[in-house]
Design a protein around this motif. Structure first.
Motif, PDB file in Angstrom:
ATOM      1  N   HIS A  42      -4.133 -25.009  -8.122  1.00 18.55           N
ATOM      2  CA  HIS A  42      -4.616 -24.592  -9.453  1.00 18.55           C
ATOM      3  C   HIS A  42      -5.268 -25.791 -10.134  1.00 18.55           C
ATOM      4  O   HIS A  42      -4.599 -26.615 -10.741  1.00 18.55           O
TER       5      HIS A  42
ATOM      6  N   GLU B  92      -9.184 -18.314 -11.811  1.00 15.14           N
ATOM      7  CA  GLU B  92      -8.000 -17.991 -12.607  1.00 15.14           C
ATOM      8  C   GLU B  92      -8.474 -16.982 -13.643  1.00 15.14           C
ATOM      9  O   GLU B  92      -9.204 -17.338 -14.566  1.00 15.14           O
TER      10      GLU B  92
ATOM     11  N   HIS C 253      -2.908 -15.348 -20.811  1.00  5.84           N
ATOM     12  CA  HIS C 253      -3.130 -16.424 -21.792  1.00  5.84           C
ATOM     13  C   HIS C 253      -3.008 -15.917 -23.222  1.00  5.84           C
ATOM     14  O   HIS C 253      -2.646 -16.675 -24.115  1.00  5.84           O
TER      15      HIS C 253
ATOM     16  N   HIS D 165       1.475 -19.710 -14.210  1.00  7.08           N
ATOM     17  CA  HIS D 165       2.334 -20.182 -15.323  1.00  7.08           C
ATOM     18  C   HIS D 165       3.052 -19.103 -16.135  1.00  7.08           C
ATOM     19  O   HIS D 165       2.714 -18.866 -17.294  1.00  7.08           O
TER      20      HIS D 165
ATOM     21  N   ASP E  71      -2.813 -27.528 -12.611  1.00  7.63           N
ATOM     22  CA  ASP E  71      -3.630 -27.036 -13.724  1.00  7.63           C
ATOM     23  C   ASP E  71      -4.459 -28.181 -14.321  1.00  7.63           C
ATOM     24  O   ASP E  71      -4.715 -28.212 -15.525  1.00  7.63           O
TER      25      ASP E  71
HETATM   26 ZN    ZN Z   1      -3.996 -20.752 -17.373  1.00  3.77          ZN
END
Ligand code: ZN
Ligand code: ZN
Length: 291
Positions: A18, A107, A135, A181, A248
């Protein structure tokens, strides 16, 4: 049977599954080439560039300072993902770094709300990794991120609402293989409320993690905030069998950050690497090396 190396621990770093580069609208310091260079330097076997596919307009908050060009009336609308440009950059980096496995990915935010658009992009082919991430939550006639909601709602309600949405994300979209996440709202948990206590939300976490397991998705151990091992334990208890790792990173220096610790956590919970470094770690998978 597990060989000696299996018993001792994960050894090298797992793949960073990621990572963002300049092809993500919010990675203002991103550089695919520099990220690959750094990945080789620190010994990562593989990197997945999972660029943002954000199709939900949301309340911009502090991001108005980062990308004022994308904000109108306080709402941020991400620009379209430049699939062709991204693909060409990946090919270029594969040529420049032949010893590194460079994966192309996305993503996608709120995948359950944008399934047709996601399908259209994936149908062009060549994507190795699709992460589905929640998100934003609905907020009036638009959407908002947890950090934008906390000052306006009870913090517990934000977390509960987030976790309650996860089963809808999984059930509403088959196109992603990894849930990103799951602890996203914890990144911005208000400091004045003290440390976040996952046990207060055990039922809600278990319900979310059960949906990920039942949907046969991998759970991501995102290292921006190290995943509480308790969440991984609950995931396993709810039937979860696969995990991936992701820094990330939004800039080259952050690639691979925290992956060694995350791999040790996964190992301790019985997860093992597959044959290819970029494959999710699985329960009962065996390392390629003979003992
Ligand atoms: Zn994210
Ligand atoms: Zn990300």
């Amino acid at each position: 049977m597990d060989d000696e190396r299996d018993a001792s621990g994960p050894g090298g770093l797992p793949a960073d599954g990621h990572v963002h580069s300049e092809w993500s609208w919010d990675a203002t310091l991103g550089s695919m080439e520099e990220t690959c260079r750094r990945a080789v330097e620190i010994g990562l076997p593989a990197v997945a560039f999972t660029e943002h596919l954000d199709l939900t307009p949301f309340r911009a908050g502090f991001l108005v300072g980062t990308r004022p060009d994308l904000v109108h009336d306080g709402v941020l609308t991400a620009p379209p993902f430049d699939v062709e440009g991204f693909r060409a950059a990946v090919e270029r980096c594969r040529g420049l770094f032949p010893g590194l496995r460079v994966l192309a990915g996305v993503e996608v935010g709120q995948p359950h709300l944008h399934r047709a658009a996601l399908r259209a992009i994936l149908s062009s082919g060549g994507f190795d990794r699709v992460i589905g991430s929640l998100h934003c939550l609905p907020d009036g006639d638009v959407a908002a991120e947890p950090w934008e909601l906390y000052p306006r709602r009870r913090a517990d309600d934000v977390v509960r609402e987030y976790l309650a949405e996860i089963p809808r994300v999984v059930d509403g979209c088959d196109e992603f293989e990894v849930l990103g996440h799951v602890d996203y709202p914890l990144r911005s948990w208000p400091t004045e409320l003290g440390p976040f206590e996952p046990r207060r939300f055990e039922d809600e976490f278990r319900q979310a993690l059960r949906a990920v397991a039942a949907g046969d998705r991998a759970l991501e151990l995102n290292t921006r905030l190290p995943l509480d091992p308790l969440l991984l334990q609950w995931f396993r208890e709810e039937g979860g069998r696969r995990v991936t790792f992701g820094s990330d990173a939004h800039e080259p220096a952050a690639v691979g950050a925290g992956l060694a610790d995350a791999a040790a956590t996964a190992w301790a919970h019985g997860l093992r690497p597959g044959r290819r470094p970029e494959a999710p770690w699985q329960v009962g998978a065996h390392q390629h090396a003979a003992g």
